[in-house]
Design a protein around this motif. Structure first.
Motif, mmCIF file in Angstrom:
data_model
loop_
_atom_site.group_PDB
_atom_site.id
_atom_site.type_symbol
_atom_site.label_atom_id
_atom_site.label_comp_id
_atom_site.label_asym_id
_atom_site.label_seq_id
_atom_site.Cartn_x
_atom_site.Cartn_y
_atom_site.Cartn_z
ATOM 1 N N ASP A 291 39.104 31.999 37.079
ATOM 2 C CA ASP A 291 38.146 32.504 36.096
ATOM 3 C C ASP A 291 37.812 33.945 36.461
ATOM 4 O OD1 ASP A 291 36.192 32.942 34.219
ATOM 5 O OD2 ASP A 291 35.163 31.032 34.551
ATOM 6 N N SER A 292 38.242 34.867 35.612
ATOM 7 C CA SER A 292 37.941 36.286 35.850
ATOM 8 C C SER A 292 36.951 36.833 34.840
ATOM 9 C CB SER A 292 39.232 37.116 35.806
ATOM 10 O OG SER A 292 39.799 37.103 34.505
ATOM 11 N N ARG A 293 36.313 35.967 34.067
ATOM 12 C CA ARG A 293 35.323 36.436 33.089
ATOM 13 C C ARG A 293 34.127 37.019 33.838
ATOM 14 N NH1 ARG A 293 33.877 31.294 29.969
ATOM 15 N NH2 ARG A 293 34.112 30.501 32.105
ATOM 16 N N TRP A 294 33.748 38.215 33.457
ATOM 17 C CA TRP A 294 32.671 38.901 34.161
ATOM 18 C C TRP A 294 32.219 40.083 33.306
ATOM 19 C CZ3 TRP A 294 30.685 36.356 38.027
ATOM 20 C CH2 TRP A 294 29.800 36.975 38.927
ATOM 21 N N ALA A 295 31.120 40.667 33.667
ATOM 22 C CA ALA A 295 30.643 41.888 33.008
ATOM 23 C C ALA A 295 30.716 43.036 34.007
ATOM 24 C CB ALA A 295 29.212 41.697 32.506
ATOM 25 N N GLY A 296 30.588 44.270 33.498
ATOM 26 C CA GLY A 296 30.611 45.429 34.370
ATOM 27 C C GLY A 296 32.016 45.836 34.772
ATOM 28 N N GLY A 297 32.080 46.828 35.644
ATOM 29 C CA GLY A 297 33.357 47.331 36.126
ATOM 30 C C GLY A 297 33.906 48.494 35.330
ATOM 31 N N ARG A 298 33.265 48.848 34.223
ATOM 32 C CA ARG A 298 33.792 49.954 33.404
ATOM 33 C C ARG A 298 33.689 51.293 34.116
ATOM 34 N NH1 ARG A 298 30.643 50.568 28.448
ATOM 35 N NH2 ARG A 298 28.895 49.865 29.726
ATOM 36 N N TYR A 299 32.731 51.413 35.050
ATOM 37 C CA TYR A 299 32.518 52.680 35.738
ATOM 38 C C TYR A 299 32.681 52.564 37.252
ATOM 39 C CZ TYR A 299 30.451 53.456 31.183
ATOM 40 O OH TYR A 299 30.253 53.528 29.837
ATOM 41 N N GLY A 300 32.811 51.350 37.758
ATOM 42 C CA GLY A 300 32.986 51.184 39.191
ATOM 43 C C GLY A 300 32.540 49.811 39.647
ATOM 44 N N GLY A 301 32.514 49.621 40.955
ATOM 45 C CA GLY A 301 32.201 48.313 41.514
ATOM 46 C C GLY A 301 33.460 47.477 41.659
ATOM 47 N N TYR A 302 33.278 46.188 41.817
ATOM 48 C CA TYR A 302 34.388 45.259 41.995
ATOM 49 C C TYR A 302 34.395 44.234 40.863
ATOM 50 C CZ TYR A 302 34.659 46.816 46.918
ATOM 51 O OH TYR A 302 34.786 47.555 48.073
ATOM 52 N N ALA A 303 35.579 43.782 40.487
ATOM 53 C CA ALA A 303 35.735 42.705 39.514
ATOM 54 C C ALA A 303 36.164 41.451 40.271
ATOM 55 C CB ALA A 303 36.755 43.067 38.451
ATOM 56 N N PRO A 304 35.333 40.406 40.300
ATOM 57 C CA PRO A 304 35.700 39.211 41.069
ATOM 58 C C PRO A 304 36.619 38.272 40.290
ATOM 59 C CG PRO A 304 33.493 38.963 40.170
ATOM 60 C CD PRO A 304 33.977 40.327 39.748
ATOM 61 N N ILE A 305 37.757 37.945 40.880
ATOM 62 C CA ILE A 305 38.628 36.901 40.342
ATOM 63 C C ILE A 305 38.267 35.619 41.099
ATOM 64 C CG2 ILE A 305 40.998 36.140 39.972
ATOM 65 C CD1 ILE A 305 41.856 39.052 40.080
ATOM 66 N N ARG A 306 37.609 34.694 40.414
ATOM 67 C CA ARG A 306 37.101 33.482 41.059
ATOM 68 C C ARG A 306 38.174 32.386 40.997
ATOM 69 N NH1 ARG A 306 32.623 32.092 37.543
ATOM 70 N NH2 ARG A 306 33.569 33.484 36.009
ATOM 71 N N ILE A 307 38.445 31.790 42.140
ATOM 72 C CA ILE A 307 39.575 30.875 42.267
ATOM 73 C C ILE A 307 39.121 29.565 42.918
ATOM 74 C CG2 ILE A 307 41.850 30.540 43.330
ATOM 75 C CD1 ILE A 307 42.165 33.601 43.285
ATOM 76 N N ARG A 308 39.581 28.472 42.359
ATOM 77 C CA ARG A 308 39.396 27.156 42.974
ATOM 78 C C ARG A 308 40.766 26.486 43.068
ATOM 79 N NH1 ARG A 308 35.242 23.467 40.151
ATOM 80 N NH2 ARG A 308 33.763 24.645 41.435
ATOM 81 N N LEU A 309 41.102 25.969 44.254
ATOM 82 C CA LEU A 309 42.418 25.388 44.498
ATOM 83 C C LEU A 309 42.267 24.007 45.131
ATOM 84 C CD1 LEU A 309 45.534 25.894 44.497
ATOM 85 C CD2 LEU A 309 45.254 26.698 46.861
ATOM 86 N N ARG A 310 42.967 23.027 44.545
ATOM 87 C CA ARG A 310 42.975 21.662 45.071
ATOM 88 C C ARG A 310 44.386 21.322 45.519
ATOM 89 N NH1 ARG A 310 40.486 17.461 47.572
ATOM 90 N NH2 ARG A 310 41.345 15.446 46.897
ATOM 91 N N ASN A 311 44.533 20.855 46.777
ATOM 92 C CA ASN A 311 45.838 20.530 47.350
ATOM 93 C C ASN A 311 45.901 19.040 47.664
ATOM 94 O OD1 ASN A 311 48.343 20.611 48.637
ATOM 95 N ND2 ASN A 311 47.422 21.105 50.634
#
Length: 687
Positions: free
Chosen positions: A44-64
């Motif tokens: 899930d990479s849905r997020w706000a901000g980042g147009r001018y700077g900062g970090y964009a979090p790519i949120r990941i969940r993994l089941r093995n």
């Protein structure tokens, strides 16, 4: 068609598209779930901000469900605006579920509305697992839109953010936060479920505002809540609604957000409840700021929120604010949201104003923050060497060999002299710049001894004779915002999150200046022990910090000021009571002798001109924001502490101290050892 004509047509097309475009939805991201026989991946990479700077979090969940295995997650940009490559290596056991975040530094040049995203791949034993790979979209550059705050709402319910967006566009447009050639409105908001929330303040660093209910706040994990608290301390705005009562009467809220001093809550100012003019999309496109202010449109005075001081309250939290509302503010009206935003410092809502930069465009003040005597072009030495080289390899060499009747040796002497000259130049550069890293850092640390937390802001310039082979390393909770010069390309580097935050390659190059801002909220147990003495003319201070203090000012409970100097770590001394006017003079003198702008002595800076390049009348960065670094939190805080408007401004800082240090108070530089030059470090502590 020649290249100049092509450029002209390109920029004309951009202006036409901007003038006739539709509102742009800059809140970005995508979400998907992929499975193989033993792995289930949710991204899930849905997020706000980042147009001018900062970090964009790519949120990941993994089941093995299979055997333990090691996987490499990698994000690589494939848009016009190239973002850094980011990767993280994880080990996951059988029947284990892992949740983590890969934060993408939003560092890239303007893409003129082009796609900003890339491909997320998962590799096992060096091979891509195709069923788990997919594309991800991230925030586009916002230079061609209204510079509005980014809002993230955490809720399981549908939330209408349009009134907020309308108010934000109108307030920003009225302040001139638009492109000079017309802008589109900016709808930078996103609503997400309260799951998979990041647990590092870095992941929230691109946001301006976060909103969630008190019930939601109580349910999110402690790690995520701690990260949000630290993000607020560095300048974010957290809106907590449905508190059920006035903010000061909700002890649970104070506990969850680690707030102190319930009496510091400030109620909604009624005098800020003034209708604003709502700017329409048509008014934004193709008109200047002065026209926006005078264009006759009807001013709407509609409100949904109650006209009461108890409608909302706000609590300062270091550089940020917590805002509490007994009711649900959504959707509200644009006038309601304008009331809230005008109740706080209006400019503090925008990322670019808080930082003074944008990591998605070049910085015109880059050359001003030089390392004294380092990183410049030695013009005189260069002219002397090149002149001597020209004379020796040309006339002297020719006449000498001709006199000896050995002109055939020119094929030997010319390359030999050129080789020796190159060696001499290399030796000169090695002696003058060395092989190590030279740095300059300017920082302010806001230390709250009551909560044992510190917010450190720093601007650092690095110059490496030979680039460190290991790149730069930072703590995982340190937000790093690269800065580059006008005329240069944005850094195209890589970041590895496997062990901390590793700027592994592409960020620092040999004999090339590199700069960045850093922000972090950390635990700090060091303190100054300040106790009154029997003599009211002095105060006792024991330095329990790890750093030596050059100049120290203490303001006691009653606003009395005490001044001292040279207090080493672990030592104690008595400070004399000094008139506030004299203390202000000492602080201003320190500020003046440590200016922000320093040019390399005896050399021209190795940076490109900051003038705007034009092609047939169209500026190449016509969408660039007009930013002023001195408006950012770091310089504004230094100015407030060291250049107070009057003595009252200083004496109002009860139970606090201002310490000017002779060494770095823990501000990360990315490398372990540097040769510091022109450093300036200040601590403002509350005891």
């Amino acid at each position: 068609m020649n290249s100049r004509s092509a450029r002209t047509s390109f920029y004309a097309a951009i202006l036409l598209l901007t003038a006739t475009g539709t509102p742009q939805l800059f809140a970005s991201g995508s979400d998907f779930t992929r499975t193989t026989k033993d792995l289930t991946l949710t991204v899930d990479s849905r997020w706000a901000g980042g147009r001018y700077g900062g970090y964009a979090p790519i949120r990941i969940r993994l089941r093995n469900t299979g055997k333990p295995q090691e996987l490499l997650f990698r994000f690589e940009s494939d848009g016009y605006a190239k973002l850094p490559r980011v990767q993280q290596r994880i080990t996951i056991g059988q029947n284990e579920t892992r949740q983590f975040t890969m934060a993408v530094p939003m560092v890239s040049e303007s893409g003129y509305g082009s796609y900003a995203g890339g491909q997320l791949t998962v590799r096992r034993n060096g091979r891509v697992i195709k069923n788990l790979s997919d594309s991800i979209s991230l925030a586009e550059n916002g230079s061609d839109s209204v510079n509005c705050p980014a809002l993230l709402v955490v809720s399981t319910k549908k939330v209408d953010c349009e009134p907020f967006s309308s108010a934000a566009n109108s307030l920003s447009a009225a302040k001139g936060m638009t492109s000079p050639y017309g802008s589109s409105s900016s709808e930078d908001y996103q609503v997400i479920d309260p799951i998979m929330l990041p647990q590092s303040a870095v992941d929230y660093s691109g946001l301006d505002i976060m909103a969630l209910s008190l019930e939601t706040l109580k349910k999110i994990p402690d790690g995520a809540r701690s990260a949000i608290n630290n993000w607020v301390r560095t300048g974010g705005k957290l809106l907590v609604y449905e508190t059920g009562a006035a903010a000061a009467d909700v002890p649970e809220l104070r506990g969850l957000l680690e707030l102190t001093d319930a009496e510091t809550w400030r109620h909604a100012p009624i005098n800020a409840r003034k209708p604003i003019k709502i700017i329409t999309e048509e008014e934004l496109q193709g008109i200047g700021v002065s026209e926006i202010e005078t264009t006759p449109t009807e001013v709407s005075g509609d409100y949904d929120w109650e006209n009461s001081p108890n409608t909302f309250a706000f609590h300062p939290q270091v550089l940020g604010y917590v805002i509490a509302m007994p009711d649900n503010p959504f959707p509200g009206t644009p006038q309601d949201w304008a009331w809230m935003m005008n109740s706080l410092t209006p400019d503090s809502w925008r990322w670019t104003t808080r930082q003074g930069i944008s990591t998605r465009q070049a910085d015109s003040s880059f050359a001003d923050f030089a390392i004294p005597g380092v990183g410049g072009v030695p013009k005189i030495a260069f002219i002397v060497l090149i002149s001597a080289f020209t004379i020796v390899i040309g006339p002297l060499n020719y006449f000498f060999l001709k006199r000896r009747q050995q002109l055939y040796l020119l094929v030997v002497t010319i390359p030999s002299i050129a080789f020796l000259t190159s060696c001499a130049l290399f030796a000169y550069a090695a002696v003058s710049d060395g092989f190590g890293v030279t740095s300059r850092t300017r920082s302010v640390t806001l230390l709250d001894q009551r909560t044992k937390t510190a917010v450190a802001l720093g601007r650092t310039a690095l110059y490496a004779g030979v680039a460190p082979s290991d790149g730069l390393r930072f703590d995982a909770d340190t937000a790093v915002f690269p800065i580059w010069s006008a005329g240069q390309d944005s850094p195209q580097g890589s970041v590895d999150w496997t062990n901390g935050q590793h700027f592994s390659s592409g960020w620092i190059r040999s004999r090339t200046p590199m700069q960045f801002l850093s922000t972090v909220c950390r635990t700090e147990r060091g303190r100054l022990e300040i106790t009154p003495s029997s003599d009211s003319a002095t105060i006792n201070v024991a330095n329990g910090l790890a750093w030596n203090i050059e100049t120290l000012v203490v303001i006691d409970d009653e606003g009395n000021t005490f001044l001292g100097s040279e207090l080493p770590a672990g030592d104690s001394n008595s400070l004399k009571r000094t008139k506030a006017a004299e203390v202000v003079s000492v602080l201003k003198r320190q500020y003046t002798t440590h200016p922000l702008e320093i040019q390399p002595s005896g050399a021209a800076p190795v940076t490109s001109s900051t003038s705007i390049t034009t092609y047939s009348g169209y500026p190449s960065n016509e969408y660039s924001l007009n930013l002023n670094y001195t408006d950012g939190n770091l310089e504004r805080t230094l100015s407030r502490l060291l250049k107070p408007r009057n003595t009252t401004t200083l004496t109002d800082l009860h139970r606090s101290y201002i310490a000017i240090l002779s060494e770095n108070p823990g501000v990360e530089l990315g490398v372990e050892n540097t040769d510091p030059k022109g450093d300036f470090h200040v601590i403002w502590g509350q005891y």
